[in-house]
Design a protein around this motif. Sequence first.
Motif, PDB file in Angstrom:
ATOM      1  N   ASP B 196      42.083  55.244  27.284  1.00 65.21           N
ATOM      2  CA  ASP B 196      41.328  53.980  27.347  1.00 65.21           C
ATOM      3  C   ASP B 196      40.878  53.805  28.807  1.00 65.21           C
ATOM      4  O   ASP B 196      41.617  54.108  29.735  1.00 65.21           O
ATOM      5  CB  ASP B 196      42.226  52.805  26.924  1.00 65.21           C
ATOM      6  N   ASP B 241      40.178  54.720  22.616  1.00 64.95           N
ATOM      7  CA  ASP B 241      39.208  53.612  22.733  1.00 64.95           C
ATOM      8  C   ASP B 241      37.798  54.160  22.440  1.00 64.95           C
ATOM      9  O   ASP B 241      37.544  55.367  22.556  1.00 64.95           O
ATOM     10  CB  ASP B 241      39.261  53.075  24.195  1.00 64.95           C
ATOM     11  N   ILE B 242      36.907  53.267  22.009  1.00 60.35           N
ATOM     12  CA  ILE B 242      35.541  53.754  21.691  1.00 60.35           C
ATOM     13  C   ILE B 242      34.617  53.516  22.896  1.00 60.35           C
ATOM     14  O   ILE B 242      33.996  54.460  23.417  1.00 60.35           O
ATOM     15  CB  ILE B 242      34.994  53.001  20.439  1.00 60.35           C
ATOM     16  N   LYS B 243      34.577  52.285  23.356  1.00 57.22           N
ATOM     17  CA  LYS B 243      33.596  51.945  24.424  1.00 57.22           C
ATOM     18  C   LYS B 243      34.151  52.471  25.761  1.00 57.22           C
ATOM     19  O   LYS B 243      35.019  51.855  26.363  1.00 57.22           O
ATOM     20  CB  LYS B 243      33.448  50.416  24.516  1.00 57.22           C
ATOM     21  N   ASP B 248      31.922  58.789  24.949  1.00 57.56           N
ATOM     22  CA  ASP B 248      32.555  57.669  24.214  1.00 57.56           C
ATOM     23  C   ASP B 248      33.581  58.220  23.203  1.00 57.56           C
ATOM     24  O   ASP B 248      33.709  59.422  22.996  1.00 57.56           O
ATOM     25  CB  ASP B 248      31.475  56.809  23.515  1.00 57.56           C
ATOM     26  N   MET B 267      41.796  54.662  16.227  1.00 58.47           N
ATOM     27  CA  MET B 267      40.736  54.182  17.159  1.00 58.47           C
ATOM     28  C   MET B 267      41.097  52.765  17.586  1.00 58.47           C
ATOM     29  O   MET B 267      41.693  51.987  16.834  1.00 58.47           O
ATOM     30  CB  MET B 267      39.370  54.155  16.438  1.00 58.47           C
ATOM     31  N   THR B 269      39.108  49.491  18.956  1.00 60.37           N
ATOM     32  CA  THR B 269      37.705  49.091  19.064  1.00 60.37           C
ATOM     33  C   THR B 269      37.622  47.600  19.330  1.00 60.37           C
ATOM     34  O   THR B 269      38.450  46.824  18.843  1.00 60.37           O
ATOM     35  CB  THR B 269      36.967  49.397  17.737  1.00 60.37           C
ATOM     36  N   THR B 273      32.208  46.852  17.754  1.00 54.97           N
ATOM     37  CA  THR B 273      31.987  48.268  17.337  1.00 54.97           C
ATOM     38  C   THR B 273      32.843  48.611  16.100  1.00 54.97           C
ATOM     39  O   THR B 273      33.283  49.761  15.959  1.00 54.97           O
ATOM     40  CB  THR B 273      32.421  49.207  18.497  1.00 54.97           C
ATOM     41  N   THR B 276      31.366  51.529  14.112  1.00 57.38           N
ATOM     42  CA  THR B 276      31.586  52.885  14.664  1.00 57.38           C
ATOM     43  C   THR B 276      33.039  53.311  14.367  1.00 57.38           C
ATOM     44  O   THR B 276      33.314  54.461  14.036  1.00 57.38           O
ATOM     45  CB  THR B 276      31.369  52.874  16.200  1.00 57.38           C
ATOM     46  N   ALA B 277      33.926  52.390  14.409  1.00 55.71           N
ATOM     47  CA  ALA B 277      35.333  52.769  14.114  1.00 55.71           C
ATOM     48  C   ALA B 277      35.411  53.308  12.685  1.00 55.71           C
ATOM     49  O   ALA B 277      36.010  54.363  12.415  1.00 55.71           O
ATOM     50  CB  ALA B 277      36.235  51.550  14.275  1.00 55.71           C
ATOM     51  N   TYR B 288      42.181  52.193  12.430  1.00 52.87           N
ATOM     52  CA  TYR B 288      41.609  51.604  13.658  1.00 52.87           C
ATOM     53  C   TYR B 288      42.254  50.249  13.883  1.00 52.87           C
ATOM     54  O   TYR B 288      42.775  49.604  12.944  1.00 52.87           O
ATOM     55  CB  TYR B 288      40.086  51.460  13.541  1.00 52.87           C
TER      56      TYR B 288
END
Lengths: 181, 1138, 382, 140
Positions: B196, B241-243, B248, B267, B269, B273, B276-277, B288
Motif C-alpha cells: 500500500d 491496494d488499488i490506487k 496500480d 484487494m 479499495t 474503485t 475495479t476491485a 476485497y
Amino acid sequence: MNTTNLTTDPLASIRAKLSACIQCGTCTGSCPNDFAMDVTPRYLWRQVLAGETRKIFLSQTFLMCSSCYCCTLRCPRGLPLTEAMSNLKQIGVQLGFTTKTPTALFYRQFLESVRRHGRVHEMEMMSGWFWAVKNPMLPLKFSSLGLKLMSKGKISLLGPSGNRINLSNLFRKVTELENQA
Amino acid sequence: MSHATGHILVVGAGIGGMRTAMDLAETGHAVTLVEHAPHVGGLLASLDHQFPTNHCGMCRMLPRLDRDQSVQACLRKGLTHERIHIRTDTDIMAIDGDTGNLTVTLRQKSGYVDARRCMGCGACADVCPVDIPDPFNAGLSTRKAIHSPLPHAWPALYQIDGTACTRCGECRTVCPTNAIVLPAGEKSHFRVLVVDDEAIVRESIRDWLREEEGFHVDVADSGPAGLSLLTNAPYHLMLLDIKMPGMDGVDVLRQASTLSPDTQVIMMTAFATVETAVEAMKIGAMDYLIKPFEPDALIPKVMQVYDRVAAMTDQTIQVQAVILNAGTTLYDPSSGKNNLGYQTHPGVVTSLEFERIISNSGPFAGKLVRPKDDRPVQRLAWLQCVGSRDFQSDGDFCSSVCCMISIKEAVLAREKYGPNLDAAIYYMDMRTYDKSFQRYRDAAERDHGIRFVRGRVHTMIIDPETQDLVIRYADRSGDMQESIVDMAVLAIGQRPARAMPKLADMCHLPLNSWGFAETQPFSLTRTAKPGIFLGGSFTGLKDIRETVILSSAAGLNASRALQSGVTKPVTDALPAPRTRDVSRELPAIRILICTCHQALQIDTDLLSRRLRPCPSLLGIDIVTAICTPEGSEAIGRILNASDFNRLLVAACPQEMHSGIRRDLAQMTGLDRNLIDCVDIHTPIFRKGLTEHPDIHAEMAHILDMGIHRLAGANPLASELTPIHHHALVVGGGVAGMTAALALADHGVPVDLVEKNATLGGNLCWIQETLQGDKIPPFRAELEQKISKHPNITLYTQTTVAGFSGQTGGFVTTLEGPEKKVTTSRHGAVILATGGMETPVQGYGYGQSPAILTQKELEEQIATHALNIGDPGSVVMIQCAGTREEPRNYCSRVCCATSLKQAMMLKSQNPELAVYILYRDMMTYGFTEHLYTRARKAGVVFIAYDPEAKPTVMVDGNDVRVRVMEPVLNRVLEIQADRVILAAGMIPSPNTDICGIFGIKPDPDGFYQEADIKWRPVESTREGVFVCGIGLSPGTISESIATAEAAAQKALALLFRPEILRSRTTARVRHSLCSLCQLCISACPYGARQMESDLNRIVIDPLMCQGCGACAAICPNDAAVMDEWLPQHMFGVIDAALA
Amino acid sequence: MSDLYKLVIPDEGVLAGLRRFFRSILELESIQAILAPVQLPMKPSVMPALISDPDQIDHCDPLAPSFPLNAAKVVSQLTRNPIGGTVAVFLRSCEIRAFIELVKLKQGTLDEVVIIGMDCPGAFQNASYRRFVQSCTEDPGATFFNQIQKKDTAFPGNIDLAEACKACEHFTPDGADIAIGWLGMASEDHFLLKGQTDRGLDVLKQLKLPEAAAPLMRHGAIADMLAKRLAYRDDMFATTHAATSNLKKLTAYLADCVNCYNCRVVCPVCYCRECVFVTDVFDHDASQVLKWSQRRGLVKLPADTVFYHLTRLAHMSTACVGCGQCSNACPNDIPVMELFRSVAEKTQNAFGYEAGRSVDDAPPLSVFRENEFEDVVGIKGE
Amino acid sequence: MEPFEPTIVAFVCNWCTYTAADLAGTSRLSYPKNIRLIRVMCTGMVDPQYVIKALLEGADAVLVSGCHPGDCHYINGNYKARRRIRLLKEILPRFGFEPERLRLTWIGASDGIQFAEIMRDLTSQIRAIGPSQTRQTMII
C-alpha cells in the motif's frame, strides 16, 4: 360482464400490462390513499380485466392515486400499477369521462395557473377552482387552511413574488406533440 | 453379484444423500459419501416431525434386508454402513476424467480434534470462552467454539470451529485424553505481505496482524517493491491496494498471479474503485475490503485463508459415477427488501427457526416464546410465499413444500400448546398437491382449528407500545383487514444449493434461469454429462417423499451407467471373515477393560470376586488405551490363547461404534456378534458425580449385564435365504416399461405383463409434456427397447391370476389370451398398473359435444378435430368432481395440463377467450412460471369456492357457464364454445390387484405405501414394490422416477443368489407352539403365516425386522427372537439388580 | 314361530325327561354323537363321555353335582380338526364360556358342534362329591336336584357347593345353542327349551316338540339366584383381596405351593401345549441359583412360585371364566380360584371385556387402538 | 444406616428413547445413576414376564420407555406395550406394589432434557415412597 370480445376497446393497452395480476391484494394493502378510494385498486384491476369501462370511470379510485409507487414496488408479479393508474387518468380525460369531476377541475386550474405565471398562484388557482366547482360550501371548508397559510406568509394576495414567465408556447408545443402521438 | 458393481461418489449427506448411498451399498457398490457440514442428516437433523404424518420416521430408511450391515439406531445419531465411507467436513474441489472413470479431489477441513482419542466428555466445552451461533438451532442459541457437530451425534466427537477459535488453549489443557491439536500449528509460519502506498495503512495492518495475531507480516510501499518481495519468498496472503502511483493494484495482481499463483490476494479499495476491485476478483483476487476498515473486518478474512492453508489435506479418489445430492438452501428473508421485518421486529421468525423453537432440544427447550424478548406466544400467523412466487425477490417459482410445512407447524403448535393458541395461515394458493395432502389440510382446518385466510400480507407493522405485530391485508372481497399477532412465521421458499455454482461449473451442468440444475427430458435425475447424476432436492426443493424417490432413482441410473460396459466392473466383495464354529461350546467369556490412559485404577480380582459365581467368565484383562495402536498390540498379546469363545470389551462410548468389533473378529476368528462392547466410562466419569464413585460396584453391574447379554449371543452361523433371480413387472405403461428396462439393464430376467394388447398405457393419448417434449417418439423408443431387450419377456393381454410364496421366491400364475395359464417363480414384483382419467358426473357432461374432459381435448387437439367458432371462448373447470369426498385428493397434474392446453389453444388462435375456473392453482415447483405466462397471454383466471361451484347450463347448442366471481362479488355468466372439465385421475379399476398380491390399498384405491415418506415405493409386503400412477398421481417424469426407485429397491433383493438372514430374526419352537396364531396378528410386517398343511407357523425371514412383538405376545415363548431369548433377558435383569 | 319349546317332565322324574330329550337329539340323523356326563358303571363317579349308541343314553346323568373337570378342553380336542359330522355337547355355562375363549385362540371351532346348556345348579368339589355319594341313599343326582329345587342346602354328609359355584353369576347358559331352563319352572310340568341360535332352533324344530309360552316366574327366580350369587361373590372378592393385599400376605397365601402346576393343567383357558415354566426358559443355571442364595441369604426352592402365579395371572386373567377347577385340582388346597377370579374381575373390567361373552370380542392383548389409555403414560401423580 | 437409594430398572427402546438418553449424556445433563438401562429393540418386545421378574428381584420401580405413538420404528410396538402395561397396572397394585412403581413414558429422539427430568423425578418419587416391599419379604 358482457361477453363481447374484450380486445377492441380503449383499455386494451392497460389490460396487456395487468393481465398477469393474481389478485393477491398487496397493492390494496400497501396503498396510503386506500381510505379515500371508493373501490379498492385490486377491484379496479379486476374491472379493467373484465372490461367494465363505464364503471371504472365512474369511480374515483384512479384519481386518488398520488403516484407514490408503493404498489409497483411491492407487486409480486412486478406489474407497472402506478403507470396503469396514470394511463387511466389520461384515458379518462381523452374520453371526456372525467372532465367534470372536482379533481379534474382542480388539475385544470393548476395547469392554467402554471401556464400563466410559470409558478402556482395559489389564491388565483383556488378561487378559480371554487368558481369552477360551483359548490358554495367548498370555500368554507378550505378557509381555515387558507387563513393559517396566509398568516405564515405562504399565500400572498398578489401572487408569487419571484419572476414570472408565461409558458403558453411551451403548453402549445406539448399539446401539438400529444396530438401527433 | 449379478451385475457389475463399482465405487460411486455421493455428494451431500442429507436425507437424499443417505438414501442414495444406502441404496447403492445395498446393491453391492462401494460408496463414498461426502458432506460439507460436520454431520450427516442435512436439514432433517434439526426437524423432529415431518408432514403429513406429524411423526418422525427417518430410521425407517435403514436397510431392511441385510440389517446387520448398517447401524440399527436413530439416524440423527449418525449413519454407519459396511460399504459406505462417510467423510464429513469435506468439499469437492475438482471432478475430471470422462465417463465411468472420474477422478475427484476432496478437501477435508480439519476439526483439530483427534477422532480416535476424543471420548466426548465435554470438559473442553466448559472452559471454552468463545460463544458462536449454533446452526442446529438456526442461530437462535449459541454453542462454544469447541462443540459436538450435533447434539444427537453419536459418538460425540468434538471439533473446533477454526474461524472462531482464539487459540487460548484452555481446552487443550483440560482434555483428559489430550485429543486436541490447536488449529494451524505455529502462527508465525503464516506469511502476509501488505502492499500500500499510504504508510498509515501499512503500519496499522502490520500492528494488527503481527502484534495481536502473531503472523509474519512484511510491507511494501509500491507495486514493484511488493513484486520483488514476492519473487524471493513465497507469501500465503497479499493485502493489495488499488490506487497507487506508478503501477496500480490490478497490474500487480496480474503479474503476481503468474509469479506465485497460490498466493491468495485480498484487494483493498477506496469506495470509488469498488468496480475495479470486482474486476480484480475476476482475474484471481479472493476478496476485497473497502477502506477504511476495522480490524474485525480484516481478521476473519485473514483467518479463513490461514485455516485453509494450515489444514489442507487434499485427496483424490477414483470413482465410476458421481451423484449430486447437495439439496437446496432456504431463502434468507433479510436479504432484499425485507419488508416483513425479519430480525428487526421481535417475533418474526422463519419456518426452520419456528421448528427449532417448538422442539424439546431447541433453544428454549420447547417453550413457545419469542426469540428476542422471551415473550410467551398466544397468537400465531404463518405468512406464505416469502421469497417464492414473487418477482421482487426474483423467485418466480413455487417452492412446493412451504404450504405443507406451515400446516404441519400450525397443527404441531396447537397439539403441543393447547387449543387456546390462535393459529392462522395467510396464503394465496394452498398447494396441497400430493395424494394425502388434501385430507391433511382438511383435518388441520376441521379438527385442529387452524384458520386458513386467503390474502397476501406484504408489510409487518410493529405496535411500538405493545410490541405486537400488526398484519394488514386485503381479503377476497377487497376490504382491508388487520389482525394482531405475537409471532409471525415466514414460510420461506428455496434457493439453489450453497455449492451449486461450484458444482455446476465443475460438472458443466446447465442451470435454469433461477440457478437450479436442469436434467434430461423425461428424467429428473440424468444430466447431459453421462457420469453425473442429480438426486434428491438438488434440482429444486422437494418434499421428503420426492427427495427419497429421486435419490433412489439417481442411484439406479448411476448403477445402470456402470452396467453398459463403458466401465470396468470392480467387484470388491467384502472378505468374509473366517469364523470359528463355537456352537458346540459352553459360553466362555473373556473381558477386556480399557483404563483410558490409566484414568481408572482397577483391582481385577476384587472385580472378578464381585462377579462370581459366573462359570462362563474366564478372566479379566486390562488394556491402557484400547484406541491406540499400542493398545491393539497389547490386545493381540492377551488374546493369543483361544480358550474363550466370546469377548466383552469395556471401554468408552466411542468404541461402541468404532470398527473395534470388526477388527477383533478378524483377530480372533470369532463371528462379530460374539464380541460385544459396553460403555463403562460415561457412568464412571459422569459429570456431577459428587461422592467418589465406588467404581467397582458400578462396573460390576455393567459387566454382569454385558456377560449375560453376550451369553445369549447366537453362535450358529445364520442361514441364507435363496433368491430367485427373476423379476415380475405388472403393467406396461411408462412406469412398467421403465422399471422393466431398469432391471433388465442390470442383467435381471424380467416378465413384463400387460393386460391390453399394446404397451404404452397413458402414453398412447398424451401428446406433449409441459416442457414441450413430444411423447409419441419417446413411447416408440421405449417400446422398441423393450422388444429388443434380451432379458425382457413380454406377456400382452395377460393378467395375474394367483400369487403366493415368500419374499425372494414368489410363485405367480399368469392368465394369458385364450385362458393360456403359465406359472413362474419371481424374486421380486413391481406393480405399475397405472391409472385413468376420473369418469365425470355433473357439469352437464354428456349433454353436449361441447363439454369435454382434458383427455378428450388432448385427443381432439392432436387430430386437429377441434374447430372453435371465431373468436370463440373456452371455459376450463378445475377440480371437477375431485378434491372433495369421496375422492378427496389432488391429482397433481390437471392444473398444469389445463395451462398447457390453454397455451396450446392461445397459440393457435390468440383472439380466443380462455377462462380457467379454479379452487387452488396447484402449479408447484417451476410450473408456476407457466402460470404467470398463461396470465400474461390473456387467460382469465376466476377462483371459486367449493361451496359455490360453477354450474353449466345447456340448451340446444348454447352452453353457458355461471360462476360467482369473488372479487367483483357478482355472478358471471360466460357463453362457452367449449367447456373442459379437469377431473383428475383414479387408479385403474381392474381386477383386485391388492387382494392378489396381499398388499393394502389406500382409502382412494391407490397402493398403500409401507411409509408415505420414508419407504414411498415399497408396498406393505416385503418384495412387492409399487410405482407409477397406481401408486399416486403424477407427471410422466415423476412416474418414471418412481419406477426407477422401485427398480432400485427390487435390485437390492434380486442382485444376490442368496441373502444372509439377519441375526435378530424371529424363530418358532414348533414343539411348544399351540398354533393359537396370536403372533400372526401381532407381527407389524405380516411376516408370519399359518401353514395349515404343515400345521406350523412359518416365518418369511426377509420380511421379519426383528421387533420382538411375536416373542412378547407368545405366552410360552414358543415364538422367540434370537439374541433376545427370554432366559438371557432374565439373566440381564438379575445382573442389573445383583 | 317363537323359539320356546317344552321339555315335558314325565312322572318318572327329571332325569328320565332329560335322557329322553338327549335320546331324541341323538336319533336325529344330523347329529352323530352327544357328549354328556355319564355315570361310570364301575364306580359312582361321573365323567364326560361321547355317546353314539342311543341305548347308552341311560348311563348319562346331567343332574349329578359332579364337576370332575372343565369339559371345554375335551370339546376343543373334538373340534380342533374336522370331526366329520356334527356333535351335540351338553356343557355347564362355565364350560361353554371357556370353550368360546378357546375358539378365539384357534383351539377349536363352533362349526361342527351344537351346544346344549342348562341352568347350572352348581356342583361339589371332587372330594366332597365322593362323600356325598356315599351318604346318599338313592340316586345322588335326583336327590341333589330335588333339594336344589326346594332351595334346601342341607346336603347329606354336611358338604356344600364348590366355592366357585356359589360365587358364579353366569349360571344361565347364554352362550349355548339350546338352553334348558328349569329355574322358575317348579310350578310347570315341563322345563323350558330355548333355541338361542339358528342352529339350536333348527335342531329343536326337527324334534317337533310342543311350543311353550314365555314363563312368568322364571325371570324372578333367575334374579334372586343372581342376587344371592353376586353377594357371595363380592364377599369372596373382599376377603381374598384382604388376604393378598401385599406381597407378605400373598407369599403366605401361596406358601404351600410346590410348583406342581396342576392348576395350569386343569385350567381350560391355559391352552399352551407346554407352560413356559416347564421349558428351558426357567431351567436356571446352578450358578444363578447360588447367586440368588448369596444375594438374599436364602432362596426357597423350587424358585419362581410367586413369579409363576403372577405370570399366569398376566397371561390368562382376561380369559378366566371362574370355573374353580384350579382350586379343585390343587393338592395342597390353596384357594387358587378365589385369587384368580378376583384379579380376573379387575383386569376384564379394565378392558371392558368379559371372558366367554362372544366369539367376536378379540382377546384384549391381541388388539390395540391408536389413542386409548392415555392415563397409563407418563409419571405425573397416580 | 445410609439413606435409601432406589434401584430402578428401565426397559428402553433402542430407537427414540435410547437416542434421548445418549443426547442427555452428550449434552452433559446429569441424571441419577440409580437407573439401570436395559436396551430392547422396541417396547412392544417387553414381555410382562420381564416386568414381573424385575419387580420380584428387588427393583424399586420399573420404567418402560418408548417412542411417541406414530414414531415407532416398527409401526405399532408402543401401542401393544401400552395395553400390556395397562394389564400389569391392574394386577400388581392389587398385591401391594404402589402404582408409581411401574411407569410407561414416551420419550422422543430430541427429548434429551425430558429424559433427564423424567429420570430425576422418577427417582425422587420412588425415594419418597420408600423401598419396594420385596426387600422385606422372603420371595418364594
